[in-house]
Design a protein around this motif. Sequence first.
Motif, PDB file in Angstrom:
ATOM      1  N   MET A   1      52.861  74.227  59.286  1.00 62.07           N
ATOM      2  CA  MET A   1      51.832  74.435  58.258  1.00 62.07           C
ATOM      3  C   MET A   1      51.952  73.402  57.149  1.00 62.07           C
ATOM      4  SD  MET A   1      51.228  77.777  55.846  1.00 62.07           S
ATOM      5  CE  MET A   1      50.034  77.725  54.518  1.00 62.07           C
ATOM      6  N   VAL A   2      53.192  73.247  56.610  1.00 58.59           N
ATOM      7  CA  VAL A   2      53.403  72.302  55.523  1.00 58.59           C
ATOM      8  C   VAL A   2      53.110  70.883  55.972  1.00 58.59           C
ATOM      9  CG1 VAL A   2      55.128  71.328  53.964  1.00 58.59           C
ATOM     10  CG2 VAL A   2      55.051  73.786  54.348  1.00 58.59           C
ATOM     11  N   LYS A   3      53.515  70.543  57.210  1.00 63.12           N
ATOM     12  CA  LYS A   3      53.262  69.189  57.698  1.00 63.12           C
ATOM     13  C   LYS A   3      51.772  68.906  57.731  1.00 63.12           C
ATOM     14  CE  LYS A   3      57.443  68.519  60.450  1.00 63.12           C
ATOM     15  NZ  LYS A   3      57.988  68.241  61.793  1.00 63.12           N
ATOM     16  N   THR A   4      50.989  69.876  58.177  1.00 67.41           N
ATOM     17  CA  THR A   4      49.540  69.690  58.222  1.00 67.41           C
ATOM     18  C   THR A   4      48.966  69.512  56.827  1.00 67.41           C
ATOM     19  OG1 THR A   4      49.418  71.048  60.206  1.00 67.41           O
ATOM     20  CG2 THR A   4      47.377  70.712  58.990  1.00 67.41           C
ATOM     21  N   LEU A   5      49.447  70.327  55.885  1.00 64.32           N
ATOM     22  CA  LEU A   5      48.950  70.262  54.520  1.00 64.32           C
ATOM     23  C   LEU A   5      49.253  68.919  53.871  1.00 64.32           C
ATOM     24  CD1 LEU A   5      49.994  73.788  53.166  1.00 64.32           C
ATOM     25  CD2 LEU A   5      47.650  72.964  53.504  1.00 64.32           C
ATOM     26  N   PHE A   6      50.407  68.321  54.200  1.00 62.49           N
ATOM     27  CA  PHE A   6      50.883  67.175  53.449  1.00 62.49           C
ATOM     28  C   PHE A   6      50.876  65.862  54.222  1.00 62.49           C
ATOM     29  CE2 PHE A   6      52.874  70.601  50.893  1.00 62.49           C
ATOM     30  CZ  PHE A   6      52.310  70.265  49.670  1.00 62.49           C
ATOM     31  N   ASP A   7      50.157  65.793  55.321  1.00 59.90           N
ATOM     32  CA  ASP A   7      50.072  64.541  56.069  1.00 59.90           C
ATOM     33  C   ASP A   7      49.626  63.378  55.192  1.00 59.90           C
ATOM     34  OD1 ASP A   7      50.981  65.457  58.469  1.00 59.90           O
ATOM     35  OD2 ASP A   7      48.990  65.854  59.313  1.00 59.90           O
ATOM     36  N   GLU A   8      48.662  63.629  54.316  1.00 57.93           N
ATOM     37  CA  GLU A   8      48.105  62.560  53.481  1.00 57.93           C
ATOM     38  C   GLU A   8      49.135  61.998  52.519  1.00 57.93           C
ATOM     39  OE1 GLU A   8      45.971  65.996  50.766  1.00 57.93           O
ATOM     40  OE2 GLU A   8      44.812  64.302  51.451  1.00 57.93           O
ATOM     41  N   PHE A   9      50.082  62.810  52.064  1.00 56.50           N
ATOM     42  CA  PHE A   9      51.083  62.327  51.121  1.00 56.50           C
ATOM     43  C   PHE A   9      52.111  61.456  51.829  1.00 56.50           C
ATOM     44  CE2 PHE A   9      49.522  66.361  49.335  1.00 56.50           C
ATOM     45  CZ  PHE A   9      48.903  65.835  48.218  1.00 56.50           C
ATOM     46  N   ARG A  10      52.391  61.753  53.093  1.00 55.60           N
ATOM     47  CA  ARG A  10      53.296  60.886  53.836  1.00 55.60           C
ATOM     48  C   ARG A  10      52.662  59.540  54.128  1.00 55.60           C
ATOM     49  NH1 ARG A  10      54.593  65.911  55.784  1.00 55.60           N
ATOM     50  NH2 ARG A  10      52.981  65.902  57.358  1.00 55.60           N
ATOM     51  N   ASN A  11      51.361  59.469  53.967  1.00 52.07           N
ATOM     52  CA  ASN A  11      50.654  58.196  54.181  1.00 52.07           C
ATOM     53  C   ASN A  11      50.385  57.464  52.881  1.00 52.07           C
ATOM     54  OD1 ASN A  11      50.534  58.493  56.993  1.00 52.07           O
ATOM     55  ND2 ASN A  11      48.710  59.794  56.850  1.00 52.07           N
ATOM     56  N   GLY A  12      51.054  57.867  51.783  1.00 57.15           N
ATOM     57  CA  GLY A  12      50.992  57.086  50.551  1.00 57.15           C
ATOM     58  C   GLY A  12      50.165  57.658  49.424  1.00 57.15           C
ATOM     59  N   LYS A  13      49.475  58.766  49.632  1.00 55.72           N
ATOM     60  CA  LYS A  13      48.701  59.349  48.543  1.00 55.72           C
ATOM     61  C   LYS A  13      49.637  59.944  47.494  1.00 55.72           C
ATOM     62  CE  LYS A  13      45.324  62.917  47.432  1.00 55.72           C
ATOM     63  NZ  LYS A  13      44.533  64.079  47.919  1.00 55.72           N
ATOM     64  N   SER A  14      49.283  59.802  46.212  1.00 54.90           N
ATOM     65  CA  SER A  14      50.112  60.364  45.154  1.00 54.90           C
ATOM     66  C   SER A  14      50.061  61.888  45.202  1.00 54.90           C
ATOM     67  CB  SER A  14      49.645  59.874  43.778  1.00 54.90           C
ATOM     68  OG  SER A  14      48.334  60.318  43.502  1.00 54.90           O
ATOM     69  N   PRO A  73      45.694  68.812  35.203  1.00 55.95           N
ATOM     70  CA  PRO A  73      44.886  68.329  36.334  1.00 55.95           C
ATOM     71  C   PRO A  73      45.077  69.198  37.561  1.00 55.95           C
ATOM     72  CG  PRO A  73      46.878  67.035  36.152  1.00 55.95           C
ATOM     73  CD  PRO A  73      46.881  67.988  34.981  1.00 55.95           C
ATOM     74  N   LYS A  74      44.378  68.883  38.622  1.00 53.36           N
ATOM     75  CA  LYS A  74      44.564  69.587  39.901  1.00 53.36           C
ATOM     76  C   LYS A  74      45.988  69.343  40.376  1.00 53.36           C
ATOM     77  CE  LYS A  74      42.586  70.184  44.516  1.00 53.36           C
ATOM     78  NZ  LYS A  74      43.904  70.222  45.200  1.00 53.36           N
ATOM     79  N   LEU A  75      46.634  70.397  40.830  1.00 53.56           N
ATOM     80  CA  LEU A  75      48.017  70.307  41.280  1.00 53.56           C
ATOM     81  C   LEU A  75      48.116  70.526  42.787  1.00 53.56           C
ATOM     82  CD1 LEU A  75      49.769  72.509  38.542  1.00 53.56           C
ATOM     83  CD2 LEU A  75      49.553  70.007  38.572  1.00 53.56           C
ATOM     84  N   ASP A  76      49.090  69.845  43.394  1.00 55.39           N
ATOM     85  CA  ASP A  76      49.419  70.088  44.793  1.00 55.39           C
ATOM     86  C   ASP A  76      50.560  71.100  44.913  1.00 55.39           C
ATOM     87  OD1 ASP A  76      47.602  68.056  45.932  1.00 55.39           O
ATOM     88  OD2 ASP A  76      48.910  66.676  44.826  1.00 55.39           O
ATOM     89  N   ILE A  77      51.446  71.096  43.933  1.00 55.17           N
ATOM     90  CA  ILE A  77      52.574  72.022  43.889  1.00 55.17           C
ATOM     91  C   ILE A  77      52.689  72.557  42.474  1.00 55.17           C
ATOM     92  CG2 ILE A  77      55.080  72.301  44.164  1.00 55.17           C
ATOM     93  CD1 ILE A  77      55.051  69.874  46.030  1.00 55.17           C
ATOM     94  N   ILE A  78      52.907  73.853  42.331  1.00 58.83           N
ATOM     95  CA  ILE A  78      53.220  74.415  41.020  1.00 58.83           C
ATOM     96  C   ILE A  78      54.566  75.107  41.122  1.00 58.83           C
ATOM     97  CG2 ILE A  78      51.990  76.622  41.387  1.00 58.83           C
ATOM     98  CD1 ILE A  78      51.233  76.370  38.338  1.00 58.83           C
ATOM     99  N   CYS A  79      55.394  74.943  40.082  1.00 55.84           N
ATOM    100  CA  CYS A  79      56.731  75.518  40.071  1.00 55.84           C
ATOM    101  C   CYS A  79      56.965  76.248  38.755  1.00 55.84           C
ATOM    102  CB  CYS A  79      57.790  74.429  40.257  1.00 55.84           C
ATOM    103  SG  CYS A  79      59.483  75.080  40.299  1.00 55.84           S
ATOM    104  N   ILE A  80      57.473  77.472  38.851  1.00 51.78           N
ATOM    105  CA  ILE A  80      57.767  78.278  37.681  1.00 51.78           C
ATOM    106  C   ILE A  80      59.279  78.434  37.559  1.00 51.78           C
ATOM    107  CG2 ILE A  80      57.190  80.382  36.415  1.00 51.78           C
ATOM    108  CD1 ILE A  80      54.773  78.685  37.518  1.00 51.78           C
ATOM    109  N   PRO A  81      59.883  77.864  36.524  1.00 55.78           N
ATOM    110  CA  PRO A  81      61.307  78.100  36.296  1.00 55.78           C
ATOM    111  C   PRO A  81      61.534  79.474  35.682  1.00 55.78           C
ATOM    112  CG  PRO A  81      60.422  76.647  34.608  1.00 55.78           C
ATOM    113  CD  PRO A  81      59.302  76.942  35.567  1.00 55.78           C
ATOM    114  N   GLY A  82      62.804  79.837  35.512  1.00 55.11           N
ATOM    115  CA  GLY A  82      63.120  81.121  34.912  1.00 55.11           C
ATOM    116  C   GLY A  82      63.811  80.971  33.574  1.00 55.11           C
ATOM    117  N   GLY A  83      64.477  82.037  33.154  1.00 56.50           N
ATOM    118  CA  GLY A  83      65.139  82.061  31.858  1.00 56.50           C
ATOM    119  C   GLY A  83      64.685  83.254  31.046  1.00 56.50           C
TER     120      GLY A  83
END
Length: 243
Positions: A1-14, A73-83
Motif C-alpha cells: 500500500m505504502v509503495k503504491t502511495l509513494f512511487d512518485e516520491f521515489r522518482n524525485g518529487k518533493s 500547505p498540503k501535507l503528505d505525512i502528518i506527525c503528532i508528538p507527545g508530552g
Amino acid sequence: MVKTLFDEFRNGKSISIGFLLFPNLTQLDLTGPYEVFTRVPQSQVHLIWKTMEPVVSDRGLAMLPNATFTTCPKLDIICIPGGPGQIELMEDEETLNFLRMKAKETALVTSVCTGSLVLGAAGLLQGYKATTHWGSLEQLTLLGAEPVAERVVRDGNRITGAGVTSGIDFALNVVTDIYGEEAAKSIQLHMEYDPEPPFSSGSPRSASPELVTATRKQLSSFIEKRRQATQRAAINLQQNPKE
C-alpha cells in the motif's frame, strides 16, 4: 500500500511533512524524527501551530513554527508528538478539527509517544492498532484503538511510535517504506545512530520489576490526570462520532 502511495516520491518529487508543534510537548518526540526527515532529499518539513509565536517545550526549549493551521500547505505525512501539553490538546476542538481535516489529505497519519492519544481523541485511531508511551498504553483502548506494546506499530496508513526515543526508529521505518532500505541506512549512518545505552532499563520488558514499580509510582499522579483527559475524550467521541 505504502509503495503504491509513494512511487512518485521515489522518482524525485518533493515530499511535504508536517509536525504539530504545541506548548509543553516533549521536544525529542519531535526533534528525533525531524532530524531524520530533514535529511530526506526534496523534503519540506513544516512545524505547525496556531500562531507563529515561539512554542516552549516541557523542558524549556523554545522552537519556532513555520506554518499555522491557516497557512499550512498540503501535507503528505502528518506527525503528532507527545508530552504533557497533549492533555490539553485532547479537548482542543480547534486542534482536533485541524487534524481531522489534514488526515483526509495525507497519505500517512503518524505519531510519537502520547501523540497517538491526540490522534485517538480526534477519532483517527478507531479500529487501528497503535502504540504510545508504555505508561499510558492501555489508554488507547478507551479511544477505540488496539494497543500494541511495540516500538513502532503500522496499521494501514497509521504509523505510531512508542515513547520519546522511539521517534528516530519510527522515522527511519517511514523512510524505509517510502525510499527503501538503503536510503534509511544512509541517513542512520549520517546521524551515527548506533545506540549503546549504559543500562538495559529503557523498557518495562528489560528493566527490573523493582524499577518499573518505582517509576510507575513516580508517574502515577500524572498518568491519572492523563487518563481522566482520555476518558473525557472517549465520552466526546461516543456523543459526537467522527468520520
